[in-house]
Design a protein around this motif. Structure first.
Motif, PDB file in Angstrom:
ATOM      1  N   UNK A 289      20.978   1.567   1.883  1.00 39.96           N
ATOM      2  CA  UNK A 289      21.927   2.650   1.585  1.00 39.96           C
ATOM      3  C   UNK A 289      21.939   2.924   0.074  1.00 39.96           C
ATOM      4  N   UNK A 290      21.753   4.173  -0.277  1.00 43.75           N
ATOM      5  CA  UNK A 290      21.677   4.563  -1.686  1.00 43.75           C
ATOM      6  C   UNK A 290      20.257   4.561  -2.225  1.00 43.75           C
ATOM      7  N   UNK A 291      19.329   3.948  -1.502  1.00 44.94           N
ATOM      8  CA  UNK A 291      17.933   3.902  -1.925  1.00 44.94           C
ATOM      9  C   UNK A 291      17.264   5.261  -1.773  1.00 44.94           C
ATOM     10  N   UNK A 292      16.262   5.502  -2.589  1.00 43.61           N
ATOM     11  CA  UNK A 292      15.560   6.786  -2.582  1.00 43.61           C
ATOM     12  C   UNK A 292      14.264   6.694  -1.780  1.00 43.61           C
ATOM     13  N   UNK A 293      13.818   7.845  -1.300  1.00 43.21           N
ATOM     14  CA  UNK A 293      12.506   7.947  -0.668  1.00 43.21           C
ATOM     15  C   UNK A 293      11.843   9.220  -1.173  1.00 43.21           C
ATOM     16  N   UNK A 294      10.511   9.205  -1.155  1.00 42.83           N
ATOM     17  CA  UNK A 294       9.737  10.368  -1.612  1.00 42.83           C
ATOM     18  C   UNK A 294       8.378  10.363  -0.936  1.00 42.83           C
TER      19      UNK A 294
ATOM     20  N   UNK B 228      11.870  14.587  -0.532  1.00 40.13           N
ATOM     21  CA  UNK B 228      12.521  13.399  -1.081  1.00 40.13           C
ATOM     22  C   UNK B 228      13.990  13.394  -0.703  1.00 40.13           C
ATOM     23  N   UNK B 229      14.647  12.278  -0.944  1.00 39.20           N
ATOM     24  CA  UNK B 229      16.065  12.171  -0.637  1.00 39.20           C
ATOM     25  C   UNK B 229      16.557  10.760  -0.852  1.00 39.20           C
TER      26      UNK B 229
END
Length: 164
Positions: free
Chosen positions: A63-68, A82-83
């Motif tokens: 939770x709170x981690x980013x992805x791209x 991304x998000x």
């Protein structure tokens, strides 16, 4: 509204004023499907439409981690998504934002739910867009074809992993 393109085992249905629901069943247990949806080494093997490949895949699965994701397609076309993750509840639920590099308006909130029965996993992906216009633009895009092709590749990967 139900899409007339129900091939590839993917079903896409408009929901409310700005939502989409995608459903697909995979012949694999939920933990394996969840891993394929979240682990970069597996994502690189299936994500994207035919002719596209994932050239960047960054996942901070918390939770709170980013992805791209950056995908490269025919003639050097490029797409970046991304998000951030809001909820990570393996192997049943994933909630994340999704922003397309070329979108001017807002982000989508995407909820993926997995439900396993007898070794088969039903996947339901609900996307809530910031406006009905963005949702409608997504429906007019080749998203359904591309997602269907990607999920077909995912099904093949899951079959391969189950047999090894």
């Amino acid at each position: 509204m139900t899409s007339p393109h129900t091939g590839h085992g993917l079903r896409v249905v408009a929901s409310g004023s700005a939502g989409l629901v995608l459903t697909r069943t995979f012949a694999a247990p939920a933990p394996l499907v969840f891993a394929a949806l979240t682990e970069p080494d597996l994502l690189r093997r299936w994500h994207g439409a035919r002719g596209w490949r994932l050239t960047a895949c960054e996942v901070d699965l918390r939770p709170g981690g980013a992805w791209r994701f950056v995908s490269t397609g025919p003639a050097g076309a490029e797409m970046e998504l991304h998000g951030h993750f809001h909820e990570v509840d393996p192997p049943a639920r994933l909630v994340q934002t999704e922003i397309h590099r070329d979108w001017a308006d807002g982000e989508a909130l995407v909820t993926t739910e997995l439900s396993e029965v007898d070794g088969h996993t039903d996947m339901t992906v609900t996307a809530r867009y910031s406006t009905p216009e963005i949702r409608d633009a997504v429906l007019r895009s080749p998203m359904e074809r591309g997602a269907g092709e990607g999920y077909d590749r995912l099904a093949a990967l899951l079959d391969e992993r189950r047999q090894s």
